[in-house]
Design a protein around this motif. Structure first.
Motif, short mmCIF file in Angstrom:
data_model
loop_
_atom_site.label_atom_id
_atom_site.label_comp_id
_atom_site.label_asym_id
_atom_site.label_seq_id
_atom_site.Cartn_x
_atom_site.Cartn_y
_atom_site.Cartn_z
N UNK A 133 0.83 -1.20 0.00
CA UNK A 133 0.00 0.00 0.00
C UNK A 133 0.87 1.25 0.00
N UNK A 134 0.27 2.35 -0.44
CA UNK A 134 0.89 3.67 -0.31
C UNK A 134 0.24 4.38 0.87
N UNK A 135 1.04 5.17 1.59
CA UNK A 135 0.52 5.86 2.77
C UNK A 135 1.10 7.26 2.83
N UNK A 136 0.31 8.19 3.38
CA UNK A 136 0.75 9.58 3.52
C UNK A 136 0.42 10.09 4.92
N UNK A 137 1.32 10.89 5.48
CA UNK A 137 1.06 11.44 6.81
C UNK A 137 2.05 12.53 7.15
N UNK A 138 1.73 13.26 8.19
CA UNK A 138 2.65 14.26 8.73
C UNK A 138 3.83 13.56 9.41
N UNK A 139 5.03 14.04 9.13
CA UNK A 139 6.21 13.46 9.76
C UNK A 139 6.32 13.95 11.19
N UNK A 140 6.19 13.03 12.14
CA UNK A 140 6.24 13.35 13.56
C UNK A 140 7.53 12.92 14.24
#
Length: 268
Positions: A133-140
């Motif tokens: 899968x591809x995933x996107x998010x804020x880098x924490x």
């Protein structure tokens, strides 16, 4: 000359010429005699192409990543679930008989392509050895580590607009390739930053879901995507959470079927 649309390509067809940008290139795990490419057309549709054995050298001499080409004399073959990374139900078989001509680099052909999976659907896909899968998010968070045999890897913590965080592990073959993982750009990026990762396995470690890189994984910093803007806005928004709601609504639309079920397709 008429051009075929990737979305219309069917099994066993040779089809009309296609005009595409080459977005990614990789060698599948345990298949060193294959080279895979990801093509995207002006309509934002993507397909995987494969060169086998002796065809690899010829194709590699004709194709460069991020360049644009007119391609014909290919064959549409059944997908191989062990190496499939997009939801199109056929692959292109390309080789010495394939005609590959450079065309003008144009903004009409997208420079990125993703099929993002919603966090809420990760658990249902866990355990499928062929699923990526591809995933996107804020880098924490970002942590560099080494394995017991001193191979480097990186853990990224990504958070979606619903404030769900997931650990994303990038193994040696990814973090040591600068064209796949731009370490310096990520380290120097201003907070908040958005990271998109492609072709990740869904695993479970210590009763928690995690993402693990594959040979096909690419890492994008602040990708050209409306979801990037939504994530940045969700971070900056006040407690009303208006932007988060908008992102969640977007994530509920345009889902794909078959391998791409519960994914959001974005070409930018």
């Amino acid at each position: 000359m008429e051009v075929e649309r990737i979305a219309s390509l069917k099994l066993h067809a040779t089809g009309l010429p296609i005009e595409v940008r080459v977005l990614r290139k990789w060698t599948p795990h345990l298949k060193p005699n294959d080279t895979c490419y990801l093509f995207v057309d002006r309509f934002g549709d993507a397909i995987q192409a494969i060169a086998h054995n002796n065809d690899q050298k010829y194709i590699d001499s004709k194709i460069n990543v991020l360049k644009c080409y007119r391609i014909e004399s290919y064959v549409c073959v059944p997908i191989s679930p062990t190496i499939n990374v997009v939801s199109h139900y056929v692959h292109l078989r390309i080789g010495a008989a394939t005609s590959i001509d450079s065309i003008h680099d144009t903004d009409i052909l997208p420079q990125q392509y993703f099929e993002f999976c919603q966090y809420e659907n990760l658990d249902s896909l866990r355990g499928d050895s062929h699923q990526v899968i591809d995933f996107i998010g804020l880098l924490q968070g970002m942590e560099e580590k080494t394995t017991k045999d001193r191979k480097p890897f990186v853990n990224l913590t990504l958070t979606n607009a619903s404030n769900h965080s997931i650990q994303t592990t990038l193994w040696k073959e990814i973090v040591t390739s600068s064209n796949i993982y731009n370490k310096q750009a990520i380290e120097k990026s201003e907070f908040p930053a958005v990271i998109a990762v492609t072709s990740m396995r869904i695993v479970q470690y210590q009763c928690r879901l995690q993402l693990s890189s594959t040979a096909t994984t690419y890492v994008y910093l602040n990708p050209n995507s409306s979801l990037t803007e939504k994530l940045l806005n969700s971070f900056k928004s006040d407690s009303s959470g208006v932007q988060q709601t908008e992102l969640q609504q977007m994530a509920g639309r345009n889902t794909l079927t078959a391998l791409g079920e519960n994914r959001i397709t974005i070409a930018g």
